[in-house]
Design a protein around this motif. Structure first.
Motif, PDB file in Angstrom:
ATOM      1  N   ALA A  69       6.895  14.568  15.379  1.00  0.00           N
ATOM      2  CA  ALA A  69       8.333  13.748  15.334  1.00  0.00           C
ATOM      3  C   ALA A  69       9.178  14.679  15.221  1.00  0.00           C
ATOM      4  CB  ALA A  69       7.868  12.649  14.350  1.00  0.00           C
ATOM      5  N   LEU A  70       9.428  15.772  13.796  1.00  0.00           N
ATOM      6  CA  LEU A  70      10.512  16.555  14.228  1.00  0.00           C
ATOM      7  C   LEU A  70      10.789  17.271  15.362  1.00  0.00           C
ATOM      8  CD1 LEU A  70      10.510  18.759  10.563  1.00  0.00           C
ATOM      9  CD2 LEU A  70      10.737  20.049  13.369  1.00  0.00           C
ATOM     10  N   ALA A  71       9.836  17.385  15.910  1.00  0.00           N
ATOM     11  CA  ALA A  71       9.782  18.433  17.661  1.00  0.00           C
ATOM     12  C   ALA A  71      10.653  17.289  18.521  1.00  0.00           C
ATOM     13  CB  ALA A  71       8.976  18.611  17.922  1.00  0.00           C
ATOM     14  N   THR A  72      10.057  16.385  18.286  1.00  0.00           N
ATOM     15  CA  THR A  72      10.743  14.923  19.839  1.00  0.00           C
ATOM     16  C   THR A  72      12.618  15.092  19.201  1.00  0.00           C
ATOM     17  OG1 THR A  72       8.996  14.547  19.258  1.00  0.00           O
ATOM     18  CG2 THR A  72      10.716  12.941  20.095  1.00  0.00           C
ATOM     19  N   ARG A  73      12.700  14.700  17.253  1.00  0.00           N
ATOM     20  CA  ARG A  73      14.109  14.585  17.573  1.00  0.00           C
ATOM     21  C   ARG A  73      14.297  15.560  17.668  1.00  0.00           C
ATOM     22  NH1 ARG A  73      11.231  12.596  13.495  1.00  0.00           N
ATOM     23  NH2 ARG A  73      11.605  14.863  11.721  1.00  0.00           N
ATOM     24  N   ALA A  74      14.442  16.890  17.233  1.00  0.00           N
ATOM     25  CA  ALA A  74      15.123  18.038  17.502  1.00  0.00           C
ATOM     26  C   ALA A  74      15.792  17.845  19.159  1.00  0.00           C
ATOM     27  CB  ALA A  74      14.883  19.278  17.274  1.00  0.00           C
ATOM     28  N   VAL A  75      15.014  18.168  19.698  1.00  0.00           N
ATOM     29  CA  VAL A  75      14.824  18.464  21.383  1.00  0.00           C
ATOM     30  C   VAL A  75      15.738  17.735  21.381  1.00  0.00           C
ATOM     31  CG1 VAL A  75      14.069  18.408  23.148  1.00  0.00           C
ATOM     32  CG2 VAL A  75      12.746  20.054  21.663  1.00  0.00           C
ATOM     33  N   ALA A  76      16.155  16.468  21.785  1.00  0.00           N
ATOM     34  CA  ALA A  76      16.951  14.769  22.141  1.00  0.00           C
ATOM     35  C   ALA A  76      17.492  15.140  21.125  1.00  0.00           C
ATOM     36  CB  ALA A  76      15.765  13.554  21.045  1.00  0.00           C
ATOM     37  N   ALA A  77      18.371  15.510  19.949  1.00  0.00           N
ATOM     38  CA  ALA A  77      19.659  15.877  19.746  1.00  0.00           C
ATOM     39  C   ALA A  77      20.100  17.266  20.466  1.00  0.00           C
ATOM     40  CB  ALA A  77      19.623  16.715  17.658  1.00  0.00           C
ATOM     41  N   ALA A  78      19.675  18.239  20.740  1.00  0.00           N
ATOM     42  CA  ALA A  78      20.316  19.681  21.244  1.00  0.00           C
ATOM     43  C   ALA A  78      20.294  19.124  22.580  1.00  0.00           C
ATOM     44  CB  ALA A  78      19.347  20.153  21.320  1.00  0.00           C
ATOM     45  N   LEU A  79      19.713  19.030  23.147  1.00  0.00           N
ATOM     46  CA  LEU A  79      19.669  18.228  24.597  1.00  0.00           C
ATOM     47  C   LEU A  79      21.302  16.861  24.656  1.00  0.00           C
ATOM     48  CD1 LEU A  79      16.659  17.464  26.589  1.00  0.00           C
ATOM     49  CD2 LEU A  79      18.377  19.602  26.371  1.00  0.00           C
ATOM     50  N   ALA A  80      20.923  15.697  24.120  1.00  0.00           N
ATOM     51  CA  ALA A  80      21.917  14.844  23.444  1.00  0.00           C
ATOM     52  C   ALA A  80      23.306  15.289  23.679  1.00  0.00           C
ATOM     53  CB  ALA A  80      21.935  14.359  22.681  1.00  0.00           C
ATOM     54  N   VAL A  81      23.669  16.834  22.408  1.00  0.00           N
ATOM     55  CA  VAL A  81      24.806  17.170  22.761  1.00  0.00           C
ATOM     56  C   VAL A  81      25.518  18.091  23.876  1.00  0.00           C
ATOM     57  CG1 VAL A  81      25.346  17.142  19.886  1.00  0.00           C
ATOM     58  CG2 VAL A  81      24.251  19.056  21.351  1.00  0.00           C
ATOM     59  N   SER A  82      24.921  18.174  24.061  1.00  0.00           N
ATOM     60  CA  SER A  82      25.039  19.166  25.590  1.00  0.00           C
ATOM     61  C   SER A  82      24.844  18.548  27.380  1.00  0.00           C
ATOM     62  CB  SER A  82      23.435  19.884  26.752  1.00  0.00           C
ATOM     63  OG  SER A  82      22.142  18.754  26.895  1.00  0.00           O
ATOM     64  N   PRO A  83      25.495  19.188  28.338  1.00  0.00           N
ATOM     65  CA  PRO A  83      25.724  18.139  29.223  1.00  0.00           C
ATOM     66  C   PRO A  83      24.756  17.519  29.729  1.00  0.00           C
ATOM     67  CG  PRO A  83      26.519  20.212  29.331  1.00  0.00           C
ATOM     68  CD  PRO A  83      25.784  20.277  28.485  1.00  0.00           C
ATOM     69  N   TYR A  84      23.453  17.868  29.555  1.00  0.00           N
ATOM     70  CA  TYR A  84      22.211  17.108  29.705  1.00  0.00           C
ATOM     71  C   TYR A  84      21.273  16.777  28.751  1.00  0.00           C
ATOM     72  CZ  TYR A  84      22.929  21.518  32.498  1.00  0.00           C
ATOM     73  OH  TYR A  84      23.384  22.799  33.311  1.00  0.00           O
ATOM     74  N   GLY A  85      22.883  15.616  28.148  1.00  0.00           N
ATOM     75  CA  GLY A  85      22.446  14.580  28.348  1.00  0.00           C
ATOM     76  C   GLY A  85      21.780  13.403  28.230  1.00  0.00           C
ATOM     77  N   SER A  86      21.956  13.162  29.529  1.00  0.00           N
ATOM     78  CA  SER A  86      21.101  12.460  30.661  1.00  0.00           C
ATOM     79  C   SER A  86      20.024  12.069  31.010  1.00  0.00           C
ATOM     80  CB  SER A  86      22.119  11.774  31.880  1.00  0.00           C
ATOM     81  OG  SER A  86      21.881  13.346  32.457  1.00  0.00           O
ATOM     82  N   LEU A  87      19.280  13.001  30.520  1.00  0.00           N
ATOM     83  CA  LEU A  87      17.516  13.429  30.130  1.00  0.00           C
ATOM     84  C   LEU A  87      16.840  12.301  29.597  1.00  0.00           C
ATOM     85  CD1 LEU A  87      17.900  17.364  30.799  1.00  0.00           C
ATOM     86  CD2 LEU A  87      17.394  15.761  32.732  1.00  0.00           C
ATOM     87  N   ALA A  88      17.716  12.145  28.923  1.00  0.00           N
ATOM     88  CA  ALA A  88      16.950  11.052  28.322  1.00  0.00           C
ATOM     89  C   ALA A  88      16.740   9.649  28.244  1.00  0.00           C
ATOM     90  CB  ALA A  88      17.725  11.017  26.563  1.00  0.00           C
ATOM     91  N   ASP A  89      17.625   9.323  29.085  1.00  0.00           N
ATOM     92  CA  ASP A  89      17.471   8.260  30.594  1.00  0.00           C
ATOM     93  C   ASP A  89      16.892   8.502  31.954  1.00  0.00           C
ATOM     94  OD1 ASP A  89      18.534   6.507  28.445  1.00  0.00           O
ATOM     95  OD2 ASP A  89      20.712   7.519  29.264  1.00  0.00           O
ATOM     96  N   ALA A  90      16.051   9.850  32.025  1.00  0.00           N
ATOM     97  CA  ALA A  90      15.870   9.699  33.360  1.00  0.00           C
ATOM     98  C   ALA A  90      14.695   8.546  33.983  1.00  0.00           C
ATOM     99  CB  ALA A  90      15.526  11.619  33.625  1.00  0.00           C
ATOM    100  N   ARG A  91      14.747   8.490  35.144  1.00  0.00           N
ATOM    101  CA  ARG A  91      13.327   7.651  35.408  1.00  0.00           C
ATOM    102  C   ARG A  91      12.014   8.764  36.023  1.00  0.00           C
ATOM    103  NH1 ARG A  91      16.225  10.057  40.312  1.00  0.00           N
ATOM    104  NH2 ARG A  91      15.051  10.187  41.350  1.00  0.00           N
ATOM    105  N   PHE A  92      12.272  10.068  35.284  1.00  0.00           N
ATOM    106  CA  PHE A  92      11.151  11.107  35.460  1.00  0.00           C
ATOM    107  C   PHE A  92      10.981  11.691  33.957  1.00  0.00           C
ATOM    108  CE2 PHE A  92      14.800  12.708  37.211  1.00  0.00           C
ATOM    109  CZ  PHE A  92      14.931  14.346  36.616  1.00  0.00           C
ATOM    110  N   THR A  93       9.266  11.804  33.419  1.00  0.00           N
ATOM    111  CA  THR A  93       9.146  12.061  32.276  1.00  0.00           C
ATOM    112  C   THR A  93      10.020  14.208  32.251  1.00  0.00           C
ATOM    113  OG1 THR A  93       7.649  10.816  31.799  1.00  0.00           O
ATOM    114  CG2 THR A  93       7.748  13.094  30.812  1.00  0.00           C
TER     115      THR A  93
END
Length: 164
Positions: A20-44
């Protein structure tokens, strides 16, 4: 969707949900980058995080970076940075972003030196590693400052203090 797969060496304390810690940390880092939209991608978008040992990370650091010593975190991107922008057009069901490896003994010693928990320090290191996976580095001073700013934002979004 971002998927984080983890493996944990028994040295890491069992009182923390490292996945859970890893999941939160990865998501938080990507969210502040230009790649935050990957969280909503139609692919995994898949990131592997291994909570390992100094010996494991030492061997990888020696073999892949020519540095014969352990380090706190290593990142192994699976995509070249210039390919990240084209991900929106992929028809693959899954994109492997890369691997992040942490070294327990080094992480624990650094956490103790900073007076913070191992979990808080590991969160920072995973966020740092995730930013490496999307092309950030800290070789040049200006790049290092920008990367640190993103890390501070990501950690603040998780309720953690500035690690610098």
């Amino acid at each position: 969707m971002i998927e984080t797969e983890t493996s944990t060496d028994p040295l890491w304390p069992s009182d923390t949900d490292w996945e859970a810690l890893a999941t939160r940390a990865v998501a938080a880092a990507l969210a502040v980058s230009p790649y935050g939209s990957l969280a909503d991608a139609r692919f995994t978008v898949s990131v592997s995080v291994h909570f390992g040992t100094d010996d494991e990370v030492h061997a990888l650091n020696r073999d892949y970076r020519g540095k014969d010593k352990p380090t706190n975190v290593l990142s192994f991107p699976m995509l070249e940075p210039d390919m990240l922008g084209a991900l929106a057009n992929t028809d693959d069901g899954e994109v492997l972003l890369g691997d992040i490896m942490l070294a327990y003994q080094t992480c624990a010693a650094e956490a103790a030196d900073k007076g913070i928990t191992v979990a808080a320090h590991a969160t920072h290191l995973i966020a740092h590693g995730a930013l490496h996976l999307v092309g950030y580095d800290h070789i040049e001073e200006a790049d290092a400052v920008h990367m640190e700013e993103l890390e501070v934002k990501a950690l603040a979004n998780l309720g953690l203090d500035n690690p610098y």
